[in-house]
Design a protein around this motif. Structure first.
Motif, PDB file in Angstrom:
ATOM      1  N   PRO A  72       0.817  -1.217   0.000  1.00 44.60           N
ATOM      2  CA  PRO A  72       0.000   0.000   0.000  1.00 44.60           C
ATOM      3  C   PRO A  72       0.853   1.270   0.000  1.00 44.60           C
ATOM      4  CG  PRO A  72      -0.561  -1.434   1.859  1.00 44.60           C
ATOM      5  CD  PRO A  72       0.690  -1.974   1.263  1.00 44.60           C
ATOM      6  N   ALA A  73       0.281   2.337  -0.579  1.00 47.20           N
ATOM      7  CA  ALA A  73       0.939   3.648  -0.542  1.00 47.20           C
ATOM      8  C   ALA A  73       0.519   4.432   0.701  1.00 47.20           C
ATOM      9  CB  ALA A  73       0.595   4.443  -1.795  1.00 47.20           C
ATOM     10  N   LEU A  74      -0.633   4.068   1.267  1.00 50.03           N
ATOM     11  CA  LEU A  74      -1.172   4.761   2.437  1.00 50.03           C
ATOM     12  C   LEU A  74      -0.726   4.011   3.702  1.00 50.03           C
ATOM     13  CD1 LEU A  74      -3.109   7.149   3.050  1.00 50.03           C
ATOM     14  CD2 LEU A  74      -4.976   5.496   3.050  1.00 50.03           C
ATOM     15  N   HIS A  75       0.047   4.688   4.543  1.00 47.65           N
ATOM     16  CA  HIS A  75       0.638   4.019   5.709  1.00 47.65           C
ATOM     17  C   HIS A  75       0.117   4.610   7.020  1.00 47.65           C
ATOM     18  CE1 HIS A  75       4.535   3.347   3.114  1.00 47.65           C
ATOM     19  NE2 HIS A  75       3.447   2.923   2.512  1.00 47.65           N
ATOM     20  N   PRO A  76      -0.087   3.776   8.026  1.00 45.84           N
ATOM     21  CA  PRO A  76      -0.490   4.317   9.333  1.00 45.84           C
ATOM     22  C   PRO A  76       0.660   5.068  10.007  1.00 45.84           C
ATOM     23  CG  PRO A  76      -0.106   1.958   9.474  1.00 45.84           C
ATOM     24  CD  PRO A  76       0.032   2.313   8.031  1.00 45.84           C
ATOM     25  N   LYS A  77       0.335   6.141  10.681  1.00 45.03           N
ATOM     26  CA  LYS A  77       1.328   6.971  11.373  1.00 45.03           C
ATOM     27  C   LYS A  77       2.173   6.160  12.354  1.00 45.03           C
ATOM     28  CE  LYS A  77       1.536  11.017  14.452  1.00 45.03           C
ATOM     29  NZ  LYS A  77       0.745  11.940  15.268  1.00 45.03           N
ATOM     30  N   GLU A  78       1.514   5.206  13.055  1.00 42.10           N
ATOM     31  CA  GLU A  78       2.200   4.445  14.116  1.00 42.10           C
ATOM     32  C   GLU A  78       3.488   3.804  13.608  1.00 42.10           C
ATOM     33  OE1 GLU A  78      -1.275   3.845  13.397  1.00 42.10           O
ATOM     34  OE2 GLU A  78      -1.479   5.550  14.775  1.00 42.10           O
ATOM     35  N   ASN A  79       3.425   3.242  12.365  1.00 37.75           N
ATOM     36  CA  ASN A  79       4.608   2.556  11.844  1.00 37.75           C
ATOM     37  C   ASN A  79       5.773   3.529  11.662  1.00 37.75           C
ATOM     38  OD1 ASN A  79       2.435   0.808  11.584  1.00 37.75           O
ATOM     39  ND2 ASN A  79       3.432  -0.337   9.943  1.00 37.75           N
ATOM     40  N   THR A  83       9.719   3.832  13.815  1.00 36.10           N
ATOM     41  CA  THR A  83      11.078   3.945  13.258  1.00 36.10           C
ATOM     42  C   THR A  83      11.663   5.331  13.510  1.00 36.10           C
ATOM     43  OG1 THR A  83      10.179   4.661  11.135  1.00 36.10           O
ATOM     44  CG2 THR A  83      10.575   2.293  11.410  1.00 36.10           C
ATOM     45  N   ASP A  84      10.889   6.157  14.190  1.00 36.63           N
ATOM     46  CA  ASP A  84      11.327   7.517  14.519  1.00 36.63           C
ATOM     47  C   ASP A  84      11.489   8.384  13.265  1.00 36.63           C
ATOM     48  OD1 ASP A  84      11.873   9.391  16.427  1.00 36.63           O
ATOM     49  OD2 ASP A  84      14.046   9.036  16.410  1.00 36.63           O
ATOM     50  N   PHE A  93       5.082  13.054   3.197  1.00 32.01           N
ATOM     51  CA  PHE A  93       3.755  13.645   3.040  1.00 32.01           C
ATOM     52  C   PHE A  93       2.842  13.062   4.115  1.00 32.01           C
ATOM     53  CE2 PHE A  93       4.518  14.820  -1.526  1.00 32.01           C
ATOM     54  CZ  PHE A  93       4.006  16.108  -1.460  1.00 32.01           C
ATOM     55  N   LYS A  94       2.194  13.929   4.879  1.00 31.67           N
ATOM     56  CA  LYS A  94       1.323  13.447   5.955  1.00 31.67           C
ATOM     57  C   LYS A  94      -0.100  13.893   5.677  1.00 31.67           C
ATOM     58  CE  LYS A  94       5.144  14.165   9.121  1.00 31.67           C
ATOM     59  NZ  LYS A  94       5.719  15.033  10.142  1.00 31.67           N
ATOM     60  N   LEU A  95      -1.053  13.043   5.985  1.00 28.99           N
ATOM     61  CA  LEU A  95      -2.439  13.472   5.835  1.00 28.99           C
ATOM     62  C   LEU A  95      -3.306  12.971   6.970  1.00 28.99           C
ATOM     63  CD1 LEU A  95      -3.832  10.878   3.730  1.00 28.99           C
ATOM     64  CD2 LEU A  95      -2.166  12.119   2.404  1.00 28.99           C
ATOM     65  N   GLU A  96      -4.438  13.633   7.114  1.00 26.08           N
ATOM     66  CA  GLU A  96      -5.320  13.306   8.224  1.00 26.08           C
ATOM     67  C   GLU A  96      -6.676  12.869   7.685  1.00 26.08           C
ATOM     68  OE1 GLU A  96      -6.927  15.785  11.937  1.00 26.08           O
ATOM     69  OE2 GLU A  96      -4.739  15.778  11.740  1.00 26.08           O
ATOM     70  N   SER A  97      -7.234  11.839   8.283  1.00 25.29           N
ATOM     71  CA  SER A  97      -8.542  11.341   7.866  1.00 25.29           C
ATOM     72  C   SER A  97      -9.651  12.136   8.560  1.00 25.29           C
ATOM     73  CB  SER A  97      -8.630   9.858   8.241  1.00 25.29           C
ATOM     74  OG  SER A  97      -9.897   9.539   8.733  1.00 25.29           O
ATOM     75  N   GLN A  98     -10.883  12.020   8.061  1.00 24.03           N
ATOM     76  CA  GLN A  98     -12.007  12.715   8.695  1.00 24.03           C
ATOM     77  C   GLN A  98     -12.270  12.177  10.102  1.00 24.03           C
ATOM     78  OE1 GLN A  98     -15.766  11.973   6.771  1.00 24.03           O
ATOM     79  NE2 GLN A  98     -14.950  10.204   5.679  1.00 24.03           N
ATOM     80  N   THR A  99     -11.707  10.998  10.394  1.00 23.94           N
ATOM     81  CA  THR A  99     -11.871  10.440  11.741  1.00 23.94           C
ATOM     82  C   THR A  99     -10.772  10.900  12.686  1.00 23.94           C
ATOM     83  OG1 THR A  99     -10.508   8.529  11.197  1.00 23.94           O
ATOM     84  CG2 THR A  99     -12.868   8.310  10.792  1.00 23.94           C
ATOM     85  N   GLY A 100      -9.815  11.686  12.147  1.00 21.90           N
ATOM     86  CA  GLY A 100      -8.745  12.199  12.991  1.00 21.90           C
ATOM     87  C   GLY A 100      -7.480  11.350  12.971  1.00 21.90           C
ATOM     88  N   SER A 101      -7.534  10.200  12.305  1.00 18.58           N
ATOM     89  CA  SER A 101      -6.318   9.373  12.215  1.00 18.58           C
ATOM     90  C   SER A 101      -5.335   9.993  11.236  1.00 18.58           C
ATOM     91  CB  SER A 101      -6.655   7.977  11.702  1.00 18.58           C
ATOM     92  OG  SER A 101      -7.627   7.391  12.514  1.00 18.58           O
ATOM     93  N   SER A 102      -4.026   9.785  11.494  1.00 16.38           N
ATOM     94  CA  SER A 102      -3.003  10.337  10.611  1.00 16.38           C
ATOM     95  C   SER A 102      -2.337   9.239   9.785  1.00 16.38           C
ATOM     96  CB  SER A 102      -1.933  11.048  11.427  1.00 16.38           C
ATOM     97  OG  SER A 102      -2.510  12.168  12.049  1.00 16.38           O
ATOM     98  N   TYR A 103      -1.958   9.609   8.603  1.00 13.87           N
ATOM     99  CA  TYR A 103      -1.345   8.665   7.662  1.00 13.87           C
ATOM    100  C   TYR A 103      -0.163   9.317   6.966  1.00 13.87           C
ATOM    101  CZ  TYR A 103      -5.939   6.513   8.158  1.00 13.87           C
ATOM    102  OH  TYR A 103      -7.067   5.958   8.662  1.00 13.87           O
ATOM    103  N   GLY A 106       3.596   6.767   1.302  1.00 15.06           N
ATOM    104  CA  GLY A 106       4.914   6.125   1.339  1.00 15.06           C
ATOM    105  C   GLY A 106       5.978   6.748   0.441  1.00 15.06           C
ATOM    106  N   PRO A 107       7.076   7.233   1.066  1.00 23.80           N
ATOM    107  CA  PRO A 107       8.233   7.688   0.292  1.00 23.80           C
ATOM    108  C   PRO A 107       9.219   6.536   0.077  1.00 23.80           C
ATOM    109  CG  PRO A 107       8.504   8.324   2.591  1.00 23.80           C
ATOM    110  CD  PRO A 107       7.215   7.548   2.513  1.00 23.80           C
ATOM    111  N   THR A 108       9.036   5.467   0.837  1.00 22.86           N
ATOM    112  CA  THR A 108       9.852   4.258   0.848  1.00 22.86           C
ATOM    113  C   THR A 108       9.037   3.275   1.696  1.00 22.86           C
ATOM    114  OG1 THR A 108      11.989   3.309   1.518  1.00 22.86           O
ATOM    115  CG2 THR A 108      11.171   5.133   2.844  1.00 22.86           C
ATOM    116  N   HIS A 109       9.428   1.975   1.748  1.00 19.22           N
ATOM    117  CA  HIS A 109       8.477   1.036   2.340  1.00 19.22           C
ATOM    118  C   HIS A 109       9.001   0.126   3.457  1.00 19.22           C
ATOM    119  CE1 HIS A 109       5.593   2.369  -0.644  1.00 19.22           C
ATOM    120  NE2 HIS A 109       4.682   1.609  -0.074  1.00 19.22           N
ATOM    121  N   GLU A 110      10.086   0.508   4.109  1.00 20.23           N
ATOM    122  CA  GLU A 110      10.539  -0.305   5.253  1.00 20.23           C
ATOM    123  C   GLU A 110       9.440  -0.411   6.304  1.00 20.23           C
ATOM    124  OE1 GLU A 110      12.310   2.135   3.924  1.00 20.23           O
ATOM    125  OE2 GLU A 110      14.208   1.231   3.306  1.00 20.23           O
ATOM    126  N   GLU A 111       8.692   0.681   6.504  1.00 20.49           N
ATOM    127  CA  GLU A 111       7.660   0.726   7.549  1.00 20.49           C
ATOM    128  C   GLU A 111       6.498  -0.230   7.258  1.00 20.49           C
ATOM    129  OE1 GLU A 111       9.566   3.170   6.832  1.00 20.49           O
ATOM    130  OE2 GLU A 111      10.033   4.269   8.658  1.00 20.49           O
TER     131      GLU A 111
END
Ligand code: ATP
Ligand code: MG
Length: 395
Positions: A72-79, A83-84, A93-103, A106-111
């Motif tokens: 996936p290109a859309l990643h959860p903030k927690e991951n 990795t700090d 690139f960070k975005l926020e959902s209408q439910t308040g969750s952050s995503y 992906g600039p790379t995919h180790e996470e």
């Protein structure tokens, strides 16, 4: 494909906001369209080239037993917090959902791949493993001004390898240089393997694959004694200075980084607690390697180094079509003959773009063929007298 029906028109006028050769030629030849800085649409000709480059990459990666996946290109903030890198990676690139969750986009995919690997790797028997994808990456680049060379949305091949020991990773890492060199050779590019910093994870160096060109954003130092070095690892070395290894004068050249391979060590295994049980029943962290190729940047790099004052010169393996069949004049007999040649070629499995446009002048057709740059041209005209004239774009 009939050129009269092709989506994407050529243009004679210089692109007002073009700041690079690849942007200028790819837009004018109808391969891509810029939506905004660093974001491009691919029209049929451009998509075919991108697809061909992807297939060359797939072919070479499959040869080293890597398996293709799609993440996936859309990643959860927690991951990214694990990795700090949520706060530390400036291009994220960070975005926020209408439910308040952050995503994150992906600039790379180790996470993503390391937690996925954790579900599949438990014992030494599950190692080694190598998985790759060809996927859209997002990076909030500040200077997205070099056409396909620096996108904010771009296509990358990223491969991750998982090993029981540092030695096993080293073997695979060395083995990977060959398919990498093959990819670039098949794309018509000479590359220089260059030592660069390994990022923040290891004291080791990484290896970049650099294409020498005066329009490159990187600066590398070449010396006959050893591998080239990226400016980032040589301190204040200048062109003509003495090589720190052998004392001879180094040569500084500008270049484009088309690929990069890294030894990530245990950094991400530690972050996600990715362990395996070895033959003696002991738990150990998995050793990870990462291997990137900028597929869309590669397309831009090919155009940067392979062009003349008339347009693009595609290397055969990534040319949008094998043949550009060009019919000159508007003689009925000549059109009939062209149609037969086109049908025959298509029937025998060849990829052909036929310039069947009746309303265009001969000069327009030949100029367009030069601009588009298909590797082999077949010309049929009243002058060729029932025969076909064959010409390579590069001669
Ligand atoms: P750069 O130093 O040019 O910003 P990078 O070293 O950060 O790139 P990597 O993380 O090594 O890039 O990514 C692997 C490959 O992806 C690079 O070797 C390059 O070919 C390609 N790439 C990286 N960033 C971009 C971009 N913004 N647009 C297009 N291709 C890119
Ligand atoms: Mg890099």
């Amino acid at each position: 494909m009939l050129q009269s029906k092709l989506f994407g028109k050529t243009s004679k006028t210089k692109e007002a906001d073009a700041t690079s050769i690849n942007h200028e030629l790819l837009v004018r030849a109808g391969f891509v369209d810029q939506l905004m800085a660093g974001v491009y649409s691919y029209l049929p000709l451009g998509w075919r080239v991108l697809d061909k480059i992807s297939d060359v990459v797939r072919d070479e990666m499959n040869k080293v037993d890597a398996q293709e996946i799609y993440l996936p290109a859309l990643h959860p903030k927690e991951n990214w917090e694990k990795t700090d890198r949520w706060d530390k990676m400036d291009v994220l690139f960070k975005l926020e959902s209408q439910t308040g969750s952050s995503y994150a986009l992906g600039p790379t995919h180790e996470e993503v791949i390391v937690p996925l690997a954790k579900k599949h790797i438990a014992s030494y028997r599950d190692l080694p493993g190598a998985w790759y994808q060809i996927q859209t990456k997002f990076r909030d680049e500040l200077r997205a001004k070099a056409g396909l060379l620096r996108g904010r949305e771009f296509l990358m091949k990223d491969l991750y390898s998982f090993h029981a020991s540092e030695d096993d990773l080293k073997d695979y890492y060395e083995k990977m240089k060959e398919p990498y060199l093959n990819v670039f050779k098949r794309c018509g590019l000479d590359v220089i393997i260059t030592l660069a910093s390994g990022g923040s994870f290891t004291d080791e160096y990484s290896h970049e694959f650099q294409v020498e060109t005066k329009n490159g954003e990187d600066l590398i130092f070449k010396c006959s004694c050893a591998e080239a070095r990226n400016k980032e690892i040589v301190g204040d070395l200048k062109d003509g200075d003495n090589c720190p290894e052998c004392g001879k004068a180094v040569e500084a050249v500008k270049s484009i980084e088309v690929g990069n391979i890294f030894d990530l060590g245990k950094k991400f295994s530690k972050d996600f607690d990715l362990k395996f049980t070895d033959e003696d029943g002991k738990e150990k962290e998995v050793i990870i390697g990462c291997y990137g190729i900028g597929i869309s940047r590669l397309m831009g790099a090919i155009v940067e180094v392979s062009n003349d004052d008339k347009g693009i010169i595609w290397p055969k393996e990534v040319s949008p079509y094998e043949y550009h069949l060009v019919t000159l004049g508007d003689d009925e007999k000549v059109y009939k003959q062209s149609e037969e040649v086109y049908d025959d070629l298509v029937k025998s499995g060849k990829e052909v773009l036929w310039d069947d446009r009746r309303e265009s002048s001969n000069a327009e057709k030949l100029n367009d063929a030069d601009l588009i740059g298909i590797s082999t041209r077949l010309i049929i005209s009243p002058k060729t007298d029932g025969k076909i004239e064959k010409k390579e774009r590069n001669d």
